[in-house]
Design a protein around this motif. Structure first.
Motif, short mmCIF file in Angstrom:
data_model
loop_
_atom_site.label_atom_id
_atom_site.label_comp_id
_atom_site.label_asym_id
_atom_site.label_seq_id
_atom_site.Cartn_x
_atom_site.Cartn_y
_atom_site.Cartn_z
N THR A 398 -2.98 10.45 0.77
CA THR A 398 -2.75 10.04 2.15
C THR A 398 -1.45 9.25 2.24
OG1 THR A 398 -4.00 7.97 1.94
CG2 THR A 398 -5.23 9.94 2.59
N TYR A 399 -0.86 9.26 3.42
CA TYR A 399 0.40 8.56 3.63
C TYR A 399 0.18 7.05 3.45
CZ TYR A 399 4.87 7.20 5.67
OH TYR A 399 6.12 6.68 5.87
N GLY A 400 1.03 6.45 2.63
CA GLY A 400 0.92 5.02 2.35
C GLY A 400 0.38 4.72 0.97
N HIS A 401 -0.22 5.72 0.32
CA HIS A 401 -0.68 5.52 -1.05
C HIS A 401 0.52 5.50 -1.98
CE1 HIS A 401 -3.10 5.79 -4.67
NE2 HIS A 401 -2.33 6.79 -5.08
N SER A 503 -8.31 11.59 7.38
CA SER A 503 -7.08 12.15 7.95
C SER A 503 -5.97 12.02 6.91
CB SER A 503 -6.71 11.43 9.24
OG SER A 503 -5.91 10.29 8.97
N PRO A 504 -4.80 12.61 7.17
CA PRO A 504 -3.70 12.50 6.20
C PRO A 504 -3.06 11.13 6.14
CG PRO A 504 -3.37 14.34 7.75
CD PRO A 504 -4.44 13.49 8.30
N ASP A 505 -3.44 10.22 7.04
CA ASP A 505 -2.76 8.93 7.15
C ASP A 505 -3.59 7.84 6.50
OD1 ASP A 505 -0.49 7.44 8.15
OD2 ASP A 505 -1.92 6.46 9.48
N GLY A 506 -2.94 7.02 5.67
CA GLY A 506 -3.64 5.96 4.96
C GLY A 506 -4.05 4.78 5.81
N GLN A 507 -3.63 4.74 7.06
CA GLN A 507 -4.01 3.61 7.90
C GLN A 507 -5.53 3.54 8.08
OE1 GLN A 507 -1.98 3.25 11.65
NE2 GLN A 507 -3.09 1.42 12.22
N GLY A 508 -6.20 4.68 8.03
CA GLY A 508 -7.65 4.67 8.16
C GLY A 508 -8.31 3.79 7.11
N PRO A 542 6.85 4.56 13.43
CA PRO A 542 6.93 5.94 12.92
C PRO A 542 6.90 5.92 11.40
CG PRO A 542 9.11 5.20 13.59
CD PRO A 542 8.15 4.10 13.98
N ASP A 543 6.53 7.04 10.79
CA ASP A 543 6.56 7.13 9.34
C ASP A 543 7.98 6.89 8.83
OD1 ASP A 543 3.88 7.69 9.37
OD2 ASP A 543 4.11 9.84 9.02
N GLY A 544 8.07 6.14 7.76
CA GLY A 544 9.38 5.84 7.20
C GLY A 544 9.34 4.55 6.40
N PRO A 545 10.48 4.07 5.92
CA PRO A 545 10.52 2.89 5.03
C PRO A 545 9.90 1.64 5.64
CG PRO A 545 12.63 4.04 5.00
CD PRO A 545 11.81 4.69 6.07
N PHE A 551 2.66 -1.23 5.04
CA PHE A 551 1.50 -0.88 4.22
C PHE A 551 1.41 -1.82 3.01
CE2 PHE A 551 1.21 3.37 6.24
CZ PHE A 551 -0.16 3.53 6.27
N ARG A 552 2.55 -2.08 2.37
CA ARG A 552 2.54 -2.95 1.19
C ARG A 552 2.11 -4.37 1.57
NH1 ARG A 552 7.10 0.33 -0.03
NH2 ARG A 552 8.55 -1.17 0.91
N GLU A 553 2.54 -4.84 2.73
CA GLU A 553 2.15 -6.18 3.18
C GLU A 553 0.66 -6.24 3.48
OE1 GLU A 553 2.35 -10.20 4.44
OE2 GLU A 553 3.50 -8.94 3.08
N ALA A 554 0.13 -5.20 4.09
CA ALA A 554 -1.31 -5.15 4.36
C ALA A 554 -2.10 -5.16 3.06
CB ALA A 554 -1.64 -3.91 5.19
N ASN A 555 -1.65 -4.38 2.08
CA ASN A 555 -2.31 -4.39 0.77
C ASN A 555 -2.28 -5.77 0.14
OD1 ASN A 555 -3.08 -1.68 0.55
ND2 ASN A 555 -1.11 -1.05 -0.28
#
Length: 607
Positions: A398-401, A503-508, A542-545, A551-555
Motif C-alpha cells: 500500500t502507498y506509504g509503506h 484499498s491501495p492507500d496506506g492511510q487506512g 496529493p501523493d508525493g514526497p 506518513f513518516r511523522e504519523a508513524n
C-alpha cells in the motif's frame, strides 16, 4: 438502453420473493447430467452479519462483497491494481480539482428478488447509492465506516447526522444533500469540500442497498442481505455455515481483465477464461472452522476445495523449502504464496486505567511490553517462519509503506524493557515474583484471545515474554467476533488481532490512531491532537514526497505513544484441490468468487 418492463419481468420470473432456482437444478430436473459447480472452503473465524454499513470484519465483508455491488471495482488480474467500472458505465467525470465526481450507472441491473419488493422486479438506481451512503451517517446504524467516509468531505452528510443527534429525532433520509445527488434515475454526482484525488478508492467500496429492504427487515437487516451482486445468501447457520448461490437474474458479464504484459500466470488465466460468462460457480459453501487441525484435515480429505492461509502448524507438512510438498503435488494440489497486505498487532485500550493514558509512566509500560516481545520467536515458532517483522502499521503493497524503515519495535530488547519498568516504578514490592504498579496496587495484563490452536501457541509465547519482564498475564478466551464487539465498545485491556488493507492507500492503516474513529477503526481509542493534525494533512495532500513525509511523522507518533504494538506482516500460503481453476489471491479486494471455475471431472469428491 433503458430496459422495458418485459425485460425486467423476464429477469425476475424465477421468483416472487422466494430464492430463484439455480440453472443447474433446472438441468437436473430435466434429466441433464450437469453437476453443480460448488466451491467449498472455510473461514477461521465467525462472521458478524451481512449489513455493509454495520460490519467491519474481513469475514463478513467477504460475503457482502459478493452480494452488494460497488460503482467501481478492481481488475481481477492487474497488479498492483487497476480500477475499472462495475455498476457504473465508465470511470467518473472529474472536475473542480477532484471535488466533483459524476457517474452514470448501467440501466437494467436488478436486485435479488425478495418479499420486500412485493413480487416485482427492482432495478438499481442512482438513488440507491445515495440512500446507502446516508446509512453510514445515520447515528442509529452506529457504522464503523462513518469516519472513513467523512474524511472524504462529502458535502452535507455530516450536517444531516449532526441535526439528527442534536434534535434526537430519526435521521432524515428524505433530506437532499449537496454532496450526494441522484441527478436522474441513472446519474450520480458527488461533491466534496476539498480536493480528494483518491476518491476513486471510496467509489470502489461504495455499495448499493435498496431502501425497501432495510425498512422491511428493520433491525433484522443483518440477516437479509439483498443486493445486485453475482451471489445471494441461500442458507446461514450463524458461526457454522454460510451457503451462497449464483443469482440467476444477474446481468450478462464476461471474464475480462488486464494482467501486466510480463505476468505469465495472469496472461494464462486471461487466455483460458476471456469471454466466459461470470460467475462460473453455482454455489459457494463457507464453513466456520476455527481450529487449525480440522480445517487442515478437511482439506486433505477433499471435503474442502480451497485452504486459505495454511495454518502455521501445518506449514512444515505443506511446504518444503518454500515449495509445495511432493505428497501434495502428486495429488494435483496447487500452491499460491504471497506477502499479505496486512499487519498483526497488540491493541492497548488507551482508556484503561492501567494500560492506557498519555502520562509518561503509562507510555513507559506500553513501550516496555513492546520491547519485551520476541517477534522473531513468534515468527519462528508461532508462525513457522511465515511472516516478517513489522516496523510500523502500514501494510506492504500500500502507498506509504516503507520497506527500508527500521524502528525500535523491530528489535527484542528485554533488558531495556526491564530498565524502563524499574525507572517508572513498576517493581515487585511484595516479593511474589510479579511487578506491581507505581502506587503498589496489583498489575495484571488481561488479554482477549481465542481458543484455536494458533492463538494458544501465540499466547504461550506472549506469556513467556511477559514472565521474563515480571508482568503477570491473564488470558480471557472468547470467540473472535465477541472479542471484536468488546474491543469496539472499549470493554477490554489488550487484544492481539490482524488488520488487512482495504484499498491501495496506506492511510487506512493510520485510521487506527485517528480520534474521530474511536470505537471504529481506532480500536485503541487513542486521542492525540498532534496525530489528528498529521492525519488530516495526509487526507488532503496529493501523493508525493510531502505526503510520504507526513506518513513518516504519523508513524513516529504512533511508535512514540505506543497505543499499538505492531507484530508482523504475514506471508500467506493458499492451497487448492485439482478441480479449482482460476484461483488467484487478490492483494486487498475481496470479489474473486466470480472468476473461479470448478472442473467437476478433475477428481472424485467425497459425498
Amino acid at each position: 438502453m433503458t430496459p422495458t418492463r418485459r425485460d425486467l419481468l423476464t429477469a425476475a420470473a424465477a421468483g416472487t420473493g422466494l430464492l430463484a432456482t439455480p440453472d443447474w437444478l433446472h438441468a437436473a430436473e430435466a434429466g441433464v447430467a450437469t453437476p453443480a459447480k460448488v466451491l467449498r472452503y472455510a473461514f477461521n473465524a465467525a462472521e458478524t452479519g451481512f449489513d455493509p454499513p454495520q460490519v467491519s470484519d474481513l469475514y463478513s465483508h467477504t460475503i457482502t462483497a459478493h452480494i452488494f455491488e460497488t460503482l467501481l471495482e478492481y481488475d481481477h488480474l492487474a497488479r498492483p491494481f487497476l480500477i475499472r467500472p462495475c455498476t457504473a458505465v465508465a470511470l467518473p467525470e472529474i472536475a473542480d480539482d477532484h471535488r466533483s465526481f459524476t457517474l452514470k450507472i448501467r440501466p437494467g441491473i436488478l436486485f435479488h428478488d425478495d418479499p420486500a419488493f412485493k413480487g416485482q422486479p427492482r432495478e438499481l438506481t442512482a438513488e440507491d447509492y445515495v440512500y446507502t451512503l446516508k446509512r453510514y451517517y445515520d447515528p442509529a446504524t452506529k457504522s464503523p465506516g462513518h469516519t472513513s467516509l467523512e474524511e472524504q468531505g462529502i458535502l452535507g452528510l455530516q450536517a444531516l447526522r449532526d441535526a439528527a443527534i442534536q434534535s434526537k429525532k430519526p435521521f432524515d433520509y428524505n433530506q437532499p444533500v449537496e454532496g450526494a445527488q441522484a441527478l436522474d434515475r441513472y446519474t450520480l454526482r458527488f461533491r466534496l469540500r476539498a480536493s480528494r484525488p483518491r476518491f476513486l478508492y471510496t467509489l470502489a467500496g461504495m455499495e448499493a442497498m435498496a431502501r425497501e429492504v432495510v425498512e422491511f427487515y428493520g433491525d433484522k437487516v443483518m440477516e437479509h442481505p439483498i443486493g445486485t451482486g453475482p451471489f445471494r445468501l441461500a442458507e446461514w447457520r450463524r458461526s457454522s455455515m454460510i451457503v451462497m448461490e449464483r443469482f440467476t437474474g444477474y446481468r450478462e458479464r464476461f471474464y475480462d481483465a488486464t494482467p501486466n504484459p510480463d505476468d505469465t500466470e495472469g496472461q494464462a488465466l486471461l487466455a483460458r477464461f476471456k469471454g466466459r460468462r461470470i460467475p462460473m460457480l453455482d454455489r459457494v459453501e463457507v464453513s466456520i472452522i476455527e481450529e487449525a487441525q480440522p480445517r487442515w484435515l478437511a482439506f486433505l480429505n477433499g471435503e474442502q476445495d480451497l485452504l486459505e492461509r495454511v495454518p502455521a502448524d501445518y506449514i512444515p507438512q505443506a511446504l518444503v523449502k518454500g515449495e509445495l510438498a511432493p505428497h501434495l503435488a502428486k495429488k494435483g494440489i496447487r500452491k499460491y504464496r504471497i506477502a499479505g497486505s496486512d499487519v498483526t498487532m497488540t491493541v492497548f485500550n488507551m482508556e484503561d486505567p492501567l494500560i492506557g493514558g498519555l502520562a509518561p509512566q503509562q507510555v513507559a509500560l506500553r513501550r516496555a511490553i513492546s520491547l519485551g516481545l520476541d517477534i522473531q520467536r513468534e515468527i519462528r515458532l508461532g508462525r513457522r517462519g511465515e511472516a516478517m517483522p513489522a516496523q510500523a502499521g502500514i501494510q506492504p503493497g500500500t502507498y506509504g509503506h516503507d520497506p527500508a524503515l527500521r524502528t525500535e519495535i523491530g528489535e527484542y530488547q528485554p533488558a531495556r524493557a526491564r530498565a524502563l519498568l524499574d525507572t517508572w516504578g513498576y517493581v515487585d514490592r511484595d516479593g511474589d515474583g510479579w511487578r506491581e504498579r507505581p502506587d503498589g496496587s496489583k498489575l495484571t495484563l488481561v488479554i482477549l484471545t481465542q481458543a484455536d490452536q494458533t492463538s494458544r501457541q501465540l499466547d504461550e509465547i506472549y506469556k513467556k515474554n511477559m514472565d521474563t519482564l515480571g508482568l503477570k498475564v491473564e488470558l480471557k478466551v472468547g470467540q473472535w467476533s465477541e472479542n471484536l464487539k468488546s474491543t469496539r465498545a472499549g470493554k477490554f485491556m489488550l487484544w492481539r488481532v490482524g488488520s488487512s488493507a482495504g484499498s491501495p492507500d496506506g492511510q487506512g492503516a493510520l485510521e487506527c490512531g485517528y480520534s474521530a474513529s474511536v470505537g471504529k477503526g481506532n480500536m485503541a481509542r487513542f486521542q492525540l491532537p498532534a496525530f489528528d493534525q498529521v492525519y488530516d494533512r495526509i487526507t488532503a495532500l496529493p501523493d508525493g514526497p510531502e505526503r510520504l513525509a507526513a506518513f513518516r511523522e504519523a508513524n513516529r507518533l504512533l511508535l512514540a505513544y505506543a497505543p499499538y504494538r505492531f507484530h508482523v506482516h504475514r506471508l500467506i500460503t493458499d492451497l487448492t484441490q485439482p478441480q479449482v481453476i482460476g484461483y488467484r489471491r487478490a492483494p486487498f479486494w475481496l470479489t474473486w468468487w466470480p472468476y473461479i471455475d470448478i472442473d467437476a471431472g478433475a477428481t472424485q469428491r467425497p459425498k
